[in-house]
Design a protein around this motif. Structure first.
Motif, PDB file in Angstrom:
ATOM      1  N   TRP A  76       0.849  -1.197   0.000  1.00 23.38           N
ATOM      2  CA  TRP A  76       0.000   0.000   0.000  1.00 23.38           C
ATOM      3  C   TRP A  76       0.876   1.235   0.000  1.00 23.38           C
ATOM      4  O   TRP A  76       1.827   1.345   0.784  1.00 23.38           O
ATOM      5  CB  TRP A  76      -0.899  -0.011   1.225  1.00 23.38           C
ATOM      6  CG  TRP A  76      -1.902   1.113   1.251  1.00 23.38           C
ATOM      7  CD1 TRP A  76      -3.140   1.117   0.667  1.00 23.38           C
ATOM      8  CD2 TRP A  76      -1.769   2.382   1.900  1.00 23.38           C
ATOM      9  NE1 TRP A  76      -3.774   2.313   0.905  1.00 23.38           N
ATOM     10  CE2 TRP A  76      -2.954   3.111   1.664  1.00 23.38           C
ATOM     11  CE3 TRP A  76      -0.748   2.980   2.645  1.00 23.38           C
ATOM     12  CZ2 TRP A  76      -3.157   4.399   2.144  1.00 23.38           C
ATOM     13  CZ3 TRP A  76      -0.931   4.262   3.130  1.00 23.38           C
ATOM     14  CH2 TRP A  76      -2.133   4.958   2.880  1.00 23.38           C
ATOM     15  N   TYR A  85      -2.482   0.308  -4.263  1.00 23.31           N
ATOM     16  CA  TYR A  85      -1.545  -0.786  -4.081  1.00 23.31           C
ATOM     17  C   TYR A  85      -0.647  -0.887  -5.307  1.00 23.31           C
ATOM     18  O   TYR A  85      -1.091  -0.656  -6.434  1.00 23.31           O
ATOM     19  CB  TYR A  85      -2.282  -2.108  -3.876  1.00 23.31           C
ATOM     20  CG  TYR A  85      -2.931  -2.225  -2.514  1.00 23.31           C
ATOM     21  CD1 TYR A  85      -2.227  -2.718  -1.429  1.00 23.31           C
ATOM     22  CD2 TYR A  85      -4.251  -1.822  -2.320  1.00 23.31           C
ATOM     23  CE1 TYR A  85      -2.817  -2.803  -0.181  1.00 23.31           C
ATOM     24  CE2 TYR A  85      -4.843  -1.913  -1.073  1.00 23.31           C
ATOM     25  CZ  TYR A  85      -4.111  -2.404  -0.002  1.00 23.31           C
ATOM     26  OH  TYR A  85      -4.683  -2.481   1.231  1.00 23.31           O
ATOM     27  N   ASP A 140     -10.670   1.131   5.383  1.00 26.04           N
ATOM     28  CA  ASP A 140      -9.835   0.373   4.452  1.00 26.04           C
ATOM     29  C   ASP A 140     -10.714   0.007   3.262  1.00 26.04           C
ATOM     30  O   ASP A 140     -11.481  -0.956   3.320  1.00 26.04           O
ATOM     31  CB  ASP A 140      -9.298  -0.892   5.130  1.00 26.04           C
ATOM     32  CG  ASP A 140      -8.193  -0.589   6.118  1.00 26.04           C
ATOM     33  OD1 ASP A 140      -7.852   0.587   6.299  1.00 26.04           O
ATOM     34  OD2 ASP A 140      -7.664  -1.542   6.714  1.00 26.04           O
ATOM     35  N   ASP A 142      -9.442   0.424  -0.270  1.00 24.38           N
ATOM     36  CA  ASP A 142      -8.688   0.394  -1.524  1.00 24.38           C
ATOM     37  C   ASP A 142      -8.565  -1.017  -2.083  1.00 24.38           C
ATOM     38  O   ASP A 142      -7.913  -1.228  -3.099  1.00 24.38           O
ATOM     39  CB  ASP A 142      -7.282   0.973  -1.303  1.00 24.38           C
ATOM     40  CG  ASP A 142      -7.318   2.426  -0.871  1.00 24.38           C
ATOM     41  OD1 ASP A 142      -8.140   3.178  -1.421  1.00 24.38           O
ATOM     42  OD2 ASP A 142      -6.538   2.802   0.021  1.00 24.38           O
ATOM     43  N   GLU A 143      -9.197  -1.983  -1.424  1.00 23.05           N
ATOM     44  CA  GLU A 143      -9.124  -3.372  -1.841  1.00 23.05           C
ATOM     45  C   GLU A 143     -10.331  -3.728  -2.709  1.00 23.05           C
ATOM     46  O   GLU A 143     -11.432  -3.233  -2.479  1.00 23.05           O
ATOM     47  CB  GLU A 143      -9.092  -4.302  -0.621  1.00 23.05           C
ATOM     48  CG  GLU A 143      -7.934  -4.035   0.334  1.00 23.05           C
ATOM     49  CD  GLU A 143      -8.144  -2.799   1.195  1.00 23.05           C
ATOM     50  OE1 GLU A 143      -7.158  -2.080   1.439  1.00 23.05           O
ATOM     51  OE2 GLU A 143      -9.291  -2.538   1.608  1.00 23.05           O
ATOM     52  N   ASN A 145     -11.439  -6.904  -2.913  1.00 23.51           N
ATOM     53  CA  ASN A 145     -12.128  -7.988  -2.213  1.00 23.51           C
ATOM     54  C   ASN A 145     -12.609  -7.507  -0.847  1.00 23.51           C
ATOM     55  O   ASN A 145     -11.850  -7.498   0.118  1.00 23.51           O
ATOM     56  CB  ASN A 145     -11.199  -9.188  -2.061  1.00 23.51           C
ATOM     57  CG  ASN A 145     -11.923 -10.415  -1.546  1.00 23.51           C
ATOM     58  OD1 ASN A 145     -13.013 -10.318  -0.977  1.00 23.51           O
ATOM     59  ND2 ASN A 145     -11.349 -11.580  -1.755  1.00 23.51           N
ATOM     60  N   ARG A 217      -4.143  -7.657   4.436  1.00 27.60           N
ATOM     61  CA  ARG A 217      -5.327  -7.451   3.606  1.00 27.60           C
ATOM     62  C   ARG A 217      -5.302  -8.379   2.397  1.00 27.60           C
ATOM     63  O   ARG A 217      -4.226  -8.743   1.915  1.00 27.60           O
ATOM     64  CB  ARG A 217      -5.407  -5.998   3.123  1.00 27.60           C
ATOM     65  CG  ARG A 217      -5.397  -4.958   4.236  1.00 27.60           C
ATOM     66  CD  ARG A 217      -5.550  -3.564   3.653  1.00 27.60           C
ATOM     67  NE  ARG A 217      -5.529  -2.527   4.670  1.00 27.60           N
ATOM     68  CZ  ARG A 217      -4.570  -1.608   4.783  1.00 27.60           C
ATOM     69  NH1 ARG A 217      -3.552  -1.610   3.937  1.00 27.60           N
ATOM     70  NH2 ARG A 217      -4.624  -0.686   5.726  1.00 27.60           N
ATOM     71  N   GLN A 218      -6.467  -8.728   1.922  1.00 27.57           N
ATOM     72  CA  GLN A 218      -6.619  -9.529   0.704  1.00 27.57           C
ATOM     73  C   GLN A 218      -7.112  -8.587  -0.375  1.00 27.57           C
ATOM     74  O   GLN A 218      -8.257  -8.170  -0.376  1.00 27.57           O
ATOM     75  CB  GLN A 218      -7.605 -10.668   0.944  1.00 27.57           C
ATOM     76  CG  GLN A 218      -7.703 -11.675  -0.191  1.00 27.57           C
ATOM     77  CD  GLN A 218      -8.501 -12.905   0.210  1.00 27.57           C
ATOM     78  OE1 GLN A 218      -8.356 -13.399   1.325  1.00 27.57           O
ATOM     79  NE2 GLN A 218      -9.338 -13.400  -0.683  1.00 27.57           N
ATOM     80  N   VAL A 219      -6.221  -8.244  -1.298  1.00 27.72           N
ATOM     81  CA  VAL A 219      -6.475  -7.159  -2.249  1.00 27.72           C
ATOM     82  C   VAL A 219      -6.935  -7.681  -3.599  1.00 27.72           C
ATOM     83  O   VAL A 219      -7.983  -7.336  -4.115  1.00 27.72           O
ATOM     84  CB  VAL A 219      -5.209  -6.288  -2.429  1.00 27.72           C
ATOM     85  CG1 VAL A 219      -5.499  -5.126  -3.378  1.00 27.72           C
ATOM     86  CG2 VAL A 219      -4.700  -5.791  -1.087  1.00 27.72           C
ATOM     87  N   HIS A 220      -6.098  -8.547  -4.221  1.00 24.98           N
ATOM     88  CA  HIS A 220      -6.347  -9.085  -5.556  1.00 24.98           C
ATOM     89  C   HIS A 220      -6.509  -7.976  -6.591  1.00 24.98           C
ATOM     90  O   HIS A 220      -7.436  -7.965  -7.399  1.00 24.98           O
ATOM     91  CB  HIS A 220      -7.581  -9.989  -5.552  1.00 24.98           C
ATOM     92  CG  HIS A 220      -7.402 -11.227  -4.739  1.00 24.98           C
ATOM     93  ND1 HIS A 220      -6.189 -11.823  -4.521  1.00 24.98           N
ATOM     94  CD2 HIS A 220      -8.312 -12.001  -4.092  1.00 24.98           C
ATOM     95  CE1 HIS A 220      -6.337 -12.903  -3.778  1.00 24.98           C
ATOM     96  NE2 HIS A 220      -7.608 -13.024  -3.480  1.00 24.98           N
ATOM     97  N   SER A 221      -5.625  -7.025  -6.539  1.00 23.14           N
ATOM     98  CA  SER A 221      -5.608  -5.937  -7.532  1.00 23.14           C
ATOM     99  C   SER A 221      -4.174  -5.461  -7.661  1.00 23.14           C
ATOM    100  O   SER A 221      -3.484  -5.281  -6.660  1.00 23.14           O
ATOM    101  CB  SER A 221      -6.491  -4.780  -7.110  1.00 23.14           C
ATOM    102  OG  SER A 221      -6.337  -3.683  -7.966  1.00 23.14           O
TER     103      SER A 221
END
Length: 225
Positions: A76, A85, A140, A142-143, A145, A217-221
């Motif tokens: 991040w 991210y 939070d 920006d994710e 997921n 965090r779990q982002v996937h991006s």
């Protein structure tokens, strides 16, 4: 509440592995990381050698009082272009340090204990607080997921965790966080506003005049560098 590391409440809660419900979907797991605290601190040091702590700048031009670095596939970052991210450290143009297995297992075990299975974090933000540092109320978000929880690990000096609701109008509750505590929130509380009150002066036997926080965090991006 007295924030000394000898606080009787903390000793009891951490010894019994108490789980403190904050609201629907959010818990504090008292002392959950105590058994591996030395491993976590050693890993933080190694990560900071490869990707040094820095004070990021908000899109509005303010310098954050908390120093930050990252590990994992994504990190991040914040600057005049916004919050986001990235898959590499903008200071070095290299990928972020690998997420240690100790970090991954802790995050997944904490999430599972709080009722969130199959947590697969791909970003770990590491914050370093000095006395006077604070983290203003924020979400939070920006994710991509939003089904996955946030897992936050406290190490070092105690702090006052501010945890509110889905809007800034809801006054946050204050909870003491001690060395080894882990906060997990998701589901109905996933977008709750939260922050850290200005850190009080103190000395911790393992971190000195510092507090460290790991946020998984779990982002996937991915934003390519």
């Amino acid at each position: 509440m007295n924030f000394s590391t000898g606080d009787l409440f903390y000793q009891f809660a951490s010894a019994t592995g108490a789980h403190e419900n904050l609201t629907n979907g959010a818990q504090i797991l008292r002392g959950f990381a105590l058994s591996i605290d030395d491993q976590l601190l050693a890993a933080i040091h190694a990560i900071s050698v490869e990707a040094p702590f820095r004070h990021l700048i908000t899109p509005g031009g303010h310098i954050m009082s908390v120093a930050m670095t990252n590990c994992g596939p994504l990190g991040w970052i914040s600057d005049s272009a916004g919050y986001r991210y990235a898959n590499c450290d903008p200071q070095t143009s290299k990928g972020w340090p690998t997420l240690p297995e100790t970090f991954l297992h802790l995050a997944q075990n904490a999430a599972r204990t709080a009722g969130y299975s199959d947590f697969a974090p791909d970003a770990c933000l590491i914050n370093r607080y000095k006395p006077g540092s604070r983290l203003t109320l924020h979400q939070d978000k920006d994710e991509l997921n939003m089904d996955a929880p946030i897992v936050s690990v406290s190490l070092g000096l105690p702090a006052r965790f501010l945890f509110g609701g889905a809007t800034r109008k809801q006054s946050p509750q204050r909870y003491p966080l001690y060395h080894g505590d882990v906060v997990v929130w998701g589901g109905a509380s996933r977008l709750a506003y939260h922050g850290i009150a200005p850190l009080a002066n103190g000395i911790h036997e393992k971190t000195g005049a510092l507090r460290f926080n790991l946020t998984f965090r779990q982002v996937h991006s991915v934003n390519e560098c």
